[in-house]
Design a protein around this motif. Structure first.
Motif, PDB file in Angstrom:
ATOM      1  N   UNK A  71      10.875  17.796   3.943  1.00  0.00           N
ATOM      2  CA  UNK A  71      11.469  16.547   4.417  1.00  0.00           C
ATOM      3  C   UNK A  71      12.776  16.797   5.167  1.00  0.00           C
ATOM      4  N   UNK A  72      12.901  16.257   6.388  1.00  0.00           N
ATOM      5  CA  UNK A  72      14.189  16.328   7.088  1.00  0.00           C
ATOM      6  C   UNK A  72      15.189  15.397   6.409  1.00  0.00           C
ATOM      7  N   UNK A  73      16.347  15.923   6.058  1.00  0.00           N
ATOM      8  CA  UNK A  73      17.321  15.117   5.297  1.00  0.00           C
ATOM      9  C   UNK A  73      18.647  14.956   6.037  1.00  0.00           C
ATOM     10  N   UNK A  74      18.644  15.237   7.362  1.00  0.00           N
ATOM     11  CA  UNK A  74      19.840  15.000   8.175  1.00  0.00           C
ATOM     12  C   UNK A  74      20.560  16.273   8.558  1.00  0.00           C
ATOM     13  N   UNK A  75      21.124  16.277   9.745  1.00  0.00           N
ATOM     14  CA  UNK A  75      21.921  17.401  10.213  1.00  0.00           C
ATOM     15  C   UNK A  75      21.128  18.671  10.440  1.00  0.00           C
ATOM     16  N   UNK A  76      19.810  18.536  10.603  1.00  0.00           N
ATOM     17  CA  UNK A  76      18.968  19.711  10.804  1.00  0.00           C
ATOM     18  C   UNK A  76      18.498  20.359   9.521  1.00  0.00           C
ATOM     19  N   UNK A  77      18.975  19.861   8.385  1.00  0.00           N
ATOM     20  CA  UNK A  77      18.600  20.421   7.084  1.00  0.00           C
ATOM     21  C   UNK A  77      17.243  19.883   6.641  1.00  0.00           C
ATOM     22  N   UNK A  78      16.486  20.730   5.977  1.00  0.00           N
ATOM     23  CA  UNK A  78      15.227  20.306   5.366  1.00  0.00           C
ATOM     24  C   UNK A  78      15.271  20.568   3.868  1.00  0.00           C
ATOM     25  N   UNK A  84       0.855  -1.192   0.000  1.00  0.00           N
ATOM     26  CA  UNK A  84       0.000   0.000   0.000  1.00  0.00           C
ATOM     27  C   UNK A  84       0.889   1.239   0.000  1.00  0.00           C
ATOM     28  N   UNK A  85       0.868   1.952  -1.114  1.00  0.00           N
ATOM     29  CA  UNK A  85       1.773   3.083  -1.276  1.00  0.00           C
ATOM     30  C   UNK A  85       1.058   4.276  -1.906  1.00  0.00           C
ATOM     31  N   UNK A  86       1.583   5.447  -1.607  1.00  0.00           N
ATOM     32  CA  UNK A  86       1.218   6.680  -2.293  1.00  0.00           C
ATOM     33  C   UNK A  86       2.497   7.168  -2.962  1.00  0.00           C
ATOM     34  N   UNK A  87       2.547   7.066  -4.279  1.00  0.00           N
ATOM     35  CA  UNK A  87       3.753   7.426  -5.031  1.00  0.00           C
ATOM     36  C   UNK A  87       3.547   8.796  -5.673  1.00  0.00           C
ATOM     37  N   UNK A  88       4.485   9.711  -5.444  1.00  0.00           N
ATOM     38  CA  UNK A  88       4.377  11.071  -5.974  1.00  0.00           C
ATOM     39  C   UNK A  88       5.623  11.421  -6.776  1.00  0.00           C
ATOM     40  N   UNK A  89       5.440  12.226  -7.790  1.00  0.00           N
ATOM     41  CA  UNK A  89       6.574  12.808  -8.514  1.00  0.00           C
ATOM     42  C   UNK A  89       7.014  14.026  -7.722  1.00  0.00           C
ATOM     43  N   UNK A  90       8.283  14.071  -7.359  1.00  0.00           N
ATOM     44  CA  UNK A  90       8.775  15.122  -6.472  1.00  0.00           C
ATOM     45  C   UNK A  90       9.749  16.038  -7.209  1.00  0.00           C
ATOM     46  N   UNK A  91       9.530  17.339  -7.070  1.00  0.00           N
ATOM     47  CA  UNK A  91      10.399  18.338  -7.690  1.00  0.00           C
ATOM     48  C   UNK A  91      11.085  19.124  -6.571  1.00  0.00           C
ATOM     49  N   UNK A  92      12.393  18.993  -6.459  1.00  0.00           N
ATOM     50  CA  UNK A  92      13.139  19.712  -5.424  1.00  0.00           C
ATOM     51  C   UNK A  92      13.066  21.217  -5.687  1.00  0.00           C
ATOM     52  N   UNK A  93      12.717  21.967  -4.646  1.00  0.00           N
ATOM     53  CA  UNK A  93      12.634  23.426  -4.741  1.00  0.00           C
ATOM     54  C   UNK A  93      13.823  24.085  -4.051  1.00  0.00           C
ATOM     55  N   UNK A  94      14.147  23.629  -2.847  1.00  0.00           N
ATOM     56  CA  UNK A  94      15.229  24.263  -2.086  1.00  0.00           C
ATOM     57  C   UNK A  94      15.636  23.373  -0.921  1.00  0.00           C
ATOM     58  N   UNK A  95      16.835  23.615  -0.411  1.00  0.00           N
ATOM     59  CA  UNK A  95      17.259  23.023   0.854  1.00  0.00           C
ATOM     60  C   UNK A  95      17.563  24.158   1.828  1.00  0.00           C
ATOM     61  N   UNK A  96      17.246  23.927   3.088  1.00  0.00           N
ATOM     62  CA  UNK A  96      17.409  24.941   4.127  1.00  0.00           C
ATOM     63  C   UNK A  96      18.286  24.329   5.218  1.00  0.00           C
ATOM     64  N   UNK A  97      19.469  24.906   5.417  1.00  0.00           N
ATOM     65  CA  UNK A  97      20.477  24.258   6.258  1.00  0.00           C
ATOM     66  C   UNK A  97      20.931  25.163   7.401  1.00  0.00           C
ATOM     67  N   UNK A  98      21.008  24.595   8.632  1.00  0.00           N
ATOM     68  CA  UNK A  98      21.428  25.403   9.779  1.00  0.00           C
ATOM     69  C   UNK A  98      22.926  25.697   9.795  1.00  0.00           C
ATOM     70  N   UNK A  99      23.743  24.788   9.218  1.00  0.00           N
ATOM     71  CA  UNK A  99      25.203  24.977   9.241  1.00  0.00           C
ATOM     72  C   UNK A  99      25.619  26.283   8.587  1.00  0.00           C
ATOM     73  N   UNK A 100      25.374  26.416   7.297  1.00  0.00           N
ATOM     74  CA  UNK A 100      25.700  27.680   6.622  1.00  0.00           C
ATOM     75  C   UNK A 100      24.688  28.788   6.887  1.00  0.00           C
TER      76      UNK A 100
END
Length: 240
Positions: free
Chosen positions: A145-152, A55-71
């Motif tokens: 989506x959280x992608x690690x290290x506090x980045x979304x 049972x899945x919901x499959x979506x086509x995903x278009x990356x818009x931006x990443x937001x990172x606390x480090x930089x």
């Protein structure tokens, strides 16, 4: 406040965005306990039921931006090593160039100096960026989506969700409006109709109401003296 130059665009789309996020949440919740997986190579985000992986919901995903606390910055997807310079996010850059919005044309946008840059602030910034993406591309919903290290990472999705109808909105809006602060309700209603493909007519020259219609029915939004939504009257197709 996250990105001041972007907030008005997100505010304009606030009603439509909230309704589309609600539809995505309902579709994902229908899976029960679930996980999400991003496949950057395939360009998909898939939501899968833990109890039944078929049972899945499959979506086509278009990356818009990443937001990172480090930089302490946001990087637009058209400038991202994993992004597509000619992808959907490029529509935001084009709008920024046309309207003189530097935060849309600069590859990287620094956080405001006073930004907390913590998890809560970054999540809020992601919601603003998602709203801007919906407003300027017409695609919805978005996913943060959280992608690690506090980045979304923020994506807009082409998801197998039914188109937003007036009748669906009339049912959902009382619940959604209770938790939504609109800076300009009239503009948000106008933009809801634009993005959903409905026909909108102002009820009078004072803009005290707006009627929207599609094949599912019609609804009239009423505005009070402070231009807030004071009521919604709906009529479903085939009903009085």
């Amino acid at each position: 406040m996250t990105f001041a130059a972007l907030q008005p665009l997100a505010d304009r789309a606030a009603l439509f965005t909230a309704l589309r996020q609600d539809a995505l949440a309902a579709a994902a919740d229908a899976l029960g306990e679930h996980r999400w997986d991003a496949d950057m190579a395939a360009g998909t985000i898939t939501f899968t039921a833990n109890a039944d992986p078929s049972r899945q919901l499959v979506t086509r995903a278009h990356l818009i931006a990443t937001i990172a606390p480090g930089p302490r910055s946001m990087l637009w997807a058209w400038a991202h090593p994993q992004g597509d310079a000619q992808g959907v996010a490029a529509q935001l850059r084009a709008y920024g160039a046309e309207h003189g919005i530097a935060d849309l044309t600069a590859p990287e946008v620094a956080f405001p100096a006073d930004a907390a840059a913590d998890e809560e602030w970054i999540a809020q910034a992601a919601h603003v960026v998602g709203g801007v993406a919906v407003e300027l591309t017409g695609r919805s919903p978005y996913y943060s989506a959280p992608v690690g290290g506090g980045t979304r990472a923020v994506f807009v999705l082409d998801a197998p969700l039914p188109a937003l109808t007036v009748s669906d909105a009339v049912i959902a809006l009382p619940r959604i409006l209770s938790g939504l602060a609109l800076t300009d309700a009239r503009t948000a209603v106008w933009d809801l109709a634009r993005l959903a493909g409905w026909t909108l007519t102002w009820t009078d020259e004072a803009f005290s109401g707006a009627s929207v219609v599609d094949a599912s029915g019609s609804a009239t939004f009423r505005f009070d003296e402070q231009a807030r939504i004071s009521g919604i009257e709906g009529s479903l197709a085939g009903h009085a």
